[in-house]
Design a protein around this motif. Structure first.
Motif, PDB file in Angstrom:
ATOM      1  N   UNK A  23       0.825  -1.207   0.000  1.00  0.00           N
ATOM      2  CA  UNK A  23       0.000   0.000   0.000  1.00  0.00           C
ATOM      3  C   UNK A  23       0.859   1.257   0.000  1.00  0.00           C
ATOM      4  N   UNK A  24       0.200   2.401  -0.236  1.00  0.00           N
ATOM      5  CA  UNK A  24       0.939   3.670  -0.264  1.00  0.00           C
ATOM      6  C   UNK A  24       1.274   4.140   1.145  1.00  0.00           C
ATOM      7  N   UNK A  25       0.358   3.885   2.070  1.00  0.00           N
ATOM      8  CA  UNK A  25       0.579   4.269   3.474  1.00  0.00           C
ATOM      9  C   UNK A  25       0.440   2.998   4.307  1.00  0.00           C
ATOM     10  N   UNK A  26       1.461   2.715   5.085  1.00  0.00           N
ATOM     11  CA  UNK A  26       1.458   1.480   5.866  1.00  0.00           C
ATOM     12  C   UNK A  26       1.548   1.802   7.355  1.00  0.00           C
ATOM     13  N   UNK A  27       0.719   1.117   8.110  1.00  0.00           N
ATOM     14  CA  UNK A  27       0.760   1.291   9.560  1.00  0.00           C
ATOM     15  C   UNK A  27       1.508   0.078  10.132  1.00  0.00           C
ATOM     16  N   UNK A  28       2.644   0.352  10.773  1.00  0.00           N
ATOM     17  CA  UNK A  28       3.500  -0.754  11.242  1.00  0.00           C
ATOM     18  C   UNK A  28       4.062  -0.395  12.619  1.00  0.00           C
ATOM     19  N   UNK A  29       4.150  -1.398  13.494  1.00  0.00           N
ATOM     20  CA  UNK A  29       4.759  -1.149  14.806  1.00  0.00           C
ATOM     21  C   UNK A  29       6.248  -0.891  14.599  1.00  0.00           C
ATOM     22  N   UNK A  30       6.821  -0.085  15.479  1.00  0.00           N
ATOM     23  CA  UNK A  30       8.223   0.294  15.290  1.00  0.00           C
ATOM     24  C   UNK A  30       9.146  -0.925  15.344  1.00  0.00           C
ATOM     25  N   UNK A  31       8.796  -1.901  16.200  1.00  0.00           N
ATOM     26  CA  UNK A  31       9.651  -3.089  16.326  1.00  0.00           C
ATOM     27  C   UNK A  31       9.672  -3.883  15.022  1.00  0.00           C
ATOM     28  N   UNK A  72       3.307   2.529  17.359  1.00  0.00           N
ATOM     29  CA  UNK A  72       2.907   2.136  16.002  1.00  0.00           C
ATOM     30  C   UNK A  72       2.947   3.406  15.141  1.00  0.00           C
ATOM     31  N   UNK A  73       3.602   3.306  14.002  1.00  0.00           N
ATOM     32  CA  UNK A  73       3.828   4.485  13.154  1.00  0.00           C
ATOM     33  C   UNK A  73       3.185   4.312  11.786  1.00  0.00           C
ATOM     34  N   UNK A  74       3.062   5.422  11.080  1.00  0.00           N
ATOM     35  CA  UNK A  74       2.639   5.369   9.674  1.00  0.00           C
ATOM     36  C   UNK A  74       3.860   5.584   8.792  1.00  0.00           C
ATOM     37  N   UNK A  75       3.996   4.758   7.761  1.00  0.00           N
ATOM     38  CA  UNK A  75       5.124   4.846   6.830  1.00  0.00           C
ATOM     39  C   UNK A  75       4.572   5.061   5.423  1.00  0.00           C
TER      40      UNK A  75
END
Lengths: 415, 299
Positions: free
Chosen positions: A77-85, A294-297
């Motif tokens: 996807x264009x925007x991904x929500x992923x935990x920092x770990x 959790x961040x957005x990339x």
């Protein structure tokens, strides 16, 4: 005549091109966040005619698998929500590009604490935008506490053990029908170790710690690990405060088959949706708790993707997130006062004393494997009656698991 | 007698036709089976992380690590217990049912359908039904054993019971298929053998022991080996019984395919998972060779 037709076709083509719909894809591993992303998407689409935001949410483990397959193929996807770990290994392997200058400025511009900036960065470069955190606290049933004559939540580990026994309700045969304290005894692998870690943190332990030379080592085959595993073994086998058969966790708390348990803030939203009349409150843990950012990339070079992330981070939207979903936004320059006042359940998450020690899952590649493998040792040990009053046995379980952890770290070049 | 002569051109065109019609099937088989298996074999000699840029050749290290990996050994042990457990339960069970239904009666078709129904039921809904049956608190299984004075059991939580639960569910699923194979064999036994035995005063047990069993021995062997091979691939049952429920056997019943998927798609160690896949392939090949060898001896 021909010229007129060509001109008309060109005009239609240009207009068609200009009004062609652009699609932005947003991926998340937390299905309960879909309404939030849709809420932001509705605003974003209104502000950007011709843009369509598509949201895909999946259960976390399936989502992580999807990321690992699609990112190397440039089809994520264009925007991904992923935990920092989890994101750490993706960033380290060049699968996620740095954040745009605007997003990096947003992150480092004073809206976020250093802890969250560090967890969204790699070698000083900002890659992600901190969105929310998974933070643990104690949920307790106030009616059950009152009935048991307990004035407030436990504040020391000794009180946790004492209250757990007092709060347990039993049938005629002495078997528990309401658990005094629901512990995570089974289910998804790494979650078991993570909950164990949270309790061990109260005794000063950690599953892995970084050594002065930069390497990592297991840090639970010690007194803190022993105290924690003994707590589980005793509460399951000796005191019979909790059993694997009893419905526990958030479901058990809502069904009132457990008096207290430790969980993240999303349970507040879940309770509001499923058991709005449940009498409960939350409290901080004795020493501190887990905080998993959790961040957005952004993987797309299209500026729209970064603009969508900026829209997500608007104060009103973050307030919406807290009020409607329950996950705790990481941006601290937003006034959440009225929401906190209206939701007493947030107290144990927001009003955290300054002396609390937070910990997070370190961003090292094999951390999921370490936790999953440790969980297998723990699951077997939790219900092992031979470990009751058996210090050598408990320490042996921990040592064997720690040896495996160190072997995994060694294989990953981290030890 | 004059031999039939086919002109050379006709023979060639027939061969060409045969190759042409076989070609798509062979190509698909090559693309979907042989090439992936070959690639998996090659990957098993590399430290092949799904996202890592470096994938160094490490020779037999993945295989050596498997021998030291407690999770793999547990998975192999559990899978073997489950595979042979399913055979132990489903083959005699199917044999018994087939023997009862061997002589066509008025409701034979109905009984055969009833026993065969689990085979055509999708594994996921079937497993979900069993998950409810085996539930420690609400499941009817505990009510059933309660009538015999047995206290409620945590079927999906205690490791040994969880393994038994998987065996029970899988045997129920495969019993109908095995029964049909046995039925075909039994109904092909000439009736005169039984008639002669009856004249000699043989009891039903004796007829089964001395006529049915020896004559269906190749089928018995075939069914047993096929069941073992299929059972080594056990995965869906374990995964569904374990799905997102506290105390479920996802990690209590570790099986080979589960371990492989976890290593490959959760820990992203594709090289290591490939080595596991090769071990599973070797087991299946050995079992197949045993089956072929034994069947050849029967002829």
């Amino acid at each position: 005549m021909h010229r007129r037709w060509i001109g008309l076709i060109a005009l239609v083509a240009i207009l068609g091109f200009a009004t062609a719909q652009k699609t932005l894809t947003v991926w998340s591993g937390y299905p309960e966040l879909e309404p939030f992303y849709a809420h932001v998407a509705a605003q974003f689409e209104a502000e950007n005619p011709g843009v369509k935001v598509e949201i895909l949410t999946q259960p976390l483990r399936e989502y992580e698998r999807r990321l690992m397959v699609t990112l190397p193929a440039n089809s994520a996807g264009d925007v991904l929500e992923i935990s920092s770990a989890f994101a750490a290994r993706l960033v380290q392997n060049g699968l996620i590009p740095p954040a745009s200058a605007d997003l990096a400025a947003l992150v480092t511009g004073g809206a976020y604490a250093d802890f969250y900036i560090e967890n969204a960065s790699f070698e000083g470069v900002v890659y992600g935008v901190p969105l929310f955190r998974g933070q643990g606290a104690l949920f307790y049933n106030t009616a059950m506490f009152e009935a048991a004559g307990l004035a407030g939540p436990p504040t020391t580990m000794d009180e946790y053990l004492e209250y757990a026994k007092v709060l347990t309700q039993r049938d005629a045969s002495g078997e528990p029908i309401v658990s005094g304290w629901s512990l995570r005894l089974g289910g998804g692998g790494s979650g078991i170790a993570e909950k164990f870690w949270t309790i061990m943190h109260q005794y000063g332990g950690s599953i892995v710690t970084q050594q002065p030379d930069g390497t990592w080592a297991a840090d639970y085959a010690n007194d803190a690990g022993y105290a924690t595993l003994k707590l589980y073994v005793d509460l399951v086998n000796k005191d019979r405060v909790v059993t694997p058969e009893l419905t526990g966790d958030a479901q058990g708390f809502q069904l009132q088959t457990t008096a207290m348990f430790i969980r993240e803030s999303w349970v507040i939203g879940d309770i509001a949706a499923k058991s709005p009349d449940l009498p409960y409150a939350t409290a901080v843990l004795p020493r501190g708790t887990i905080s998993l950012p959790v961040n957005l990339y952004v993987t797309s070079s299209d500026p729209l993707a970064s603009q969508y992330v900026e829209a997500v981070m608007r104060p009103d939207n973050l307030r919406w997130l807290l009020a409607n979903v329950g996950w705790l936004p990481n941006r601290h320059d937003v006034d959440y006062g009225d929401i906190i006042a209206a939701t007493p359940g947030l107290d144990g998450f927001i009003n955290v004393p300054a002396d609390q020690v937070l910990f997070t899952v370190p961003p090292i590649e094999p951390i999921d494997e370490i936790q999953t493998r440790l969980a297998e040792h723990l699951v077997r040990a939790f219900t092992d009656k031979s470990l009751v009053d058996n210090e050598a046995g408990i320490r042996s379980v921990l040592q064997n698991a720690a040896n495996e952890t160190n072997e995994i770290l060694r294989r990953a070049g981290l030890r | 007698m004059a031999r039939l002569r086919i002109p050379g051109r006709t023979v060639r065109s027939r061969w060409a036709f045969a190759y042409l019609t076989l070609a798509p099937v062979v190509a698909i088989y090559l693309y979907l089976r042989i090439i992936p298996i070959s690639q998996t074999f090659v990957m098993s000699f590399f430290e092949w992380n799904l996202i890592a840029r470096r994938r160094p050749f490490i020779g037999l290290e993945n295989y050596a690590n498997l021998l030291r990996d407690q999770a793999f050994i547990t998975a192999l042990t559990n899978t073997t217990i489950i595979a042979f457990g399913i055979v132990a339960l489903s083959v005699p069970g199917a044999l018994f049912v087939a023997n009862l239904l061997a002589r066509p009666r008025r409701l034979s078709a109905l009984y055969e359908t009833a026993f065969f129904l689990p085979v055509v039921t999708s594994m996921v809904p079937a497993t979900l039904a069993w998950k409810w049956i085996l539930d420690a608190k609400l499941g009817p299984m505990n009510q059933l054993i309660g009538w015999f004075g047995v206290p409620p059991q945590a079927w999906l939580i205690r490791p040994e019971l969880a393994i038994f639960s998987v065996i029970l569910l899988s045997s129920w699923k495969v019993l109908g298929y095995n029964m049909i194979i046995f039925l075909v064999g039994m109904r092909n036994i000439p009736a005169m053998f039984y008639e002669a035995a009856e004249i000699d005063g043989a009891s039903p047990v004796q007829r089964f022991r001395y006529i049915t069993l020896p004559l269906i021995r190749p089928i018995l062997l075939f069914v047993s080996v096929i069941t073992v091979i299929q059972s080594y691939n056990v995965y869906t049952q374990v995964y569904v019984l374990a799905s997102d429920a506290q105390g479920a056997p996802g990690h209590v019943v570790r099986v080979l395919v589960y371990d492989m998927i976890e290593n490959g798609f959760r820990f992203f160690r594709m090289g290591y998972a490939s080595a596991e896949a090769m071990v599973l392939l070797a087991i299946v090949l050995v079992l197949t060779a045993i089956q072929f060898g034994a069947l050849r001896d029967q002829r």
